[in-house]
Enzyme design. Structure first.
Site, PDB file in Angstrom:
ATOM      1  NE  ARG A   1      -9.037   5.858   2.492  1.00 51.43           N
ATOM      2  CZ  ARG A   1      -7.789   6.263   2.331  1.00 51.43           C
ATOM      3  NH1 ARG A   1      -7.535   7.425   1.768  1.00 51.43           N
ATOM      4  NH2 ARG A   1      -6.790   5.502   2.712  1.00 51.43           N
TER       5      ARG A   1
ATOM      6  CB  CYS B   1      -1.011  -0.057   1.131  1.00 56.43           C
ATOM      7  SG  CYS B   1      -2.475   0.930   0.794  1.00 56.43           S
TER       8      CYS B   1
ATOM      9  CG  HIS C   1      -3.372  -3.405   4.212  1.00 57.52           C
ATOM     10  ND1 HIS C   1      -2.221  -2.879   4.735  1.00 57.52           N
ATOM     11  CD2 HIS C   1      -3.908  -2.433   3.436  1.00 57.52           C
ATOM     12  CE1 HIS C   1      -2.073  -1.629   4.306  1.00 57.52           C
ATOM     13  NE2 HIS C   1      -3.077  -1.334   3.511  1.00 57.52           N
TER      14      HIS C   1
HETATM   15  N1  GLN Z   1      -1.892   6.916   2.069  1.00 57.82           N
HETATM   16  C1  GLN Z   1      -2.044   6.027   0.938  1.00 57.82           C
HETATM   17  C2  GLN Z   1      -3.392   6.170   0.263  1.00 57.82           C
HETATM   18  O1  GLN Z   1      -4.374   6.541   0.880  1.00 57.82           O
HETATM   19  C3  GLN Z   1      -1.810   4.598   1.373  1.00 57.82           C
HETATM   20  C4  GLN Z   1      -2.878   4.043   2.293  1.00 57.82           C
HETATM   21  C5  GLN Z   1      -2.496   2.760   2.947  1.00 57.82           C
HETATM   22  O2  GLN Z   1      -1.314   2.432   3.053  1.00 57.82           O
HETATM   23  N2  GLN Z   1      -3.458   2.028   3.496  1.00 57.82           N
HETATM   24  O3  GLN Z   1      -3.502   5.872  -0.905  1.00 57.82           O
END
Ligand code: GLN
Length: 235
Positions: free
Chosen positions: A128, A95, A192
């Site tokens: 998101r 990520c 994850h």
């Molecule tokens: N900050 C990054 C995004 O929002 C990665 C998020 C994450 O590692 N869960 O894309």
């Protein structure tokens, strides 16, 4: 392998980047190496410490935009991870850690320089991406269906120098079509979960990259049950 033939696993910047159980990736790799009788040494390197360049496998996890931008700055300045990659080290990034392997990414609305270790660039999506992620892996990796959990605002675009890890069948991954990227011994994913608990074959692939050894199969009853449960949730 390096120091006195111990397999050296390096967990980068757990103080900045480690969300949704990403630290489990270190535990899984160590455990699966141990079960094969491979001596393992684990090191956790905080963001105020120098990155050793003599590791065999480097792991870096996910995180929020602020810590992600700071981690990228520090890793670029430190240079240890670049030296390790030049030596042929294996890197597994998740990520935020995946995005910062690329040329650039966005954090808090600002474009940030990445490490340039993978030919990818990340920008922001309109929404998101949150939830279960699944995909069919690149045949060249020889892995079964990828399963993970994703939560990111970034979208990632792959250049000519990398291949996607998987074709998305559920969730978003890079862009709704492909998920993750890999080149040589560097692999990044949005998964994850932790990813290596859900994808033990991926953990073994990283171990094979790092050691060059053929690994004996191990009893994967519990990981198989976990995979079945998570994959049935998206079917
Ligand atoms: N900050 C990054 C995004 O929002 C990665 C998020 C994450 O590692 N869960 O894309």
């Amino acid at each position: 392998m390096s120091t006195e033939s111990h397999l050296r696993l390096i967990w980068l910047y757990p103080d900045l980047l480690s969300t949704y159980g990403d630290r489990g990736n270190l535990l899984i790799l160590a455990r699966r190496a141990d079960l094969r009788g491979l001596p393992v040494e684990c090191a956790e390197v905080r963001a105020d410490q120098p990155v050793p360049s003599d590791g065999d496998v480097y792991l870096i996890g996910g995180g929020e935009d602020g810590p992600q931008a700071l981690a990228a700055q520090r890793l670029v300045t430190d240079g240890g991870l670049h030296r390790a990659v030049d030596r042929g080290a294996t890197v597994f990034s998740v990520c935020a850690g995946y995005q910062l392997m690329g040329h650039a990414f966005f954090a808090k609305g600002t474009k940030c320089a990445g490490l340039g270790l993978l030919d990818i660039t990340s920008d922001r999506g309109e929404t998101r991406a949150v939830g279960e992620l699944a995909g069919e892996c690149d045949p060249m990796l020889g892995l079964p269906t990828l399963t993970g959990f994703e939560n990111h605002g970034g979208r990632t675009h792959l250049g000519q120098g990398v291949r996607p890890v998987a074709r998305v069948t559920s969730g978003i991954g890079n862009d709704g079509a492909s998920e993750g990227a890999w080149h040589g011994r560097i692999l990044g994913t949005y998964s994850h979960g932790p990813a290596l608990a859900r994808n033990p074959a991926l953990a073994d692939l990283l171990l094979r990259w790092a050691t060059g050894l053929t690994l004996e199969p191990i009893d994967d009853r519990w990981p198989t049950r976990l995979r079945e449960e998570r994959l049935s949730a998206v079917r």
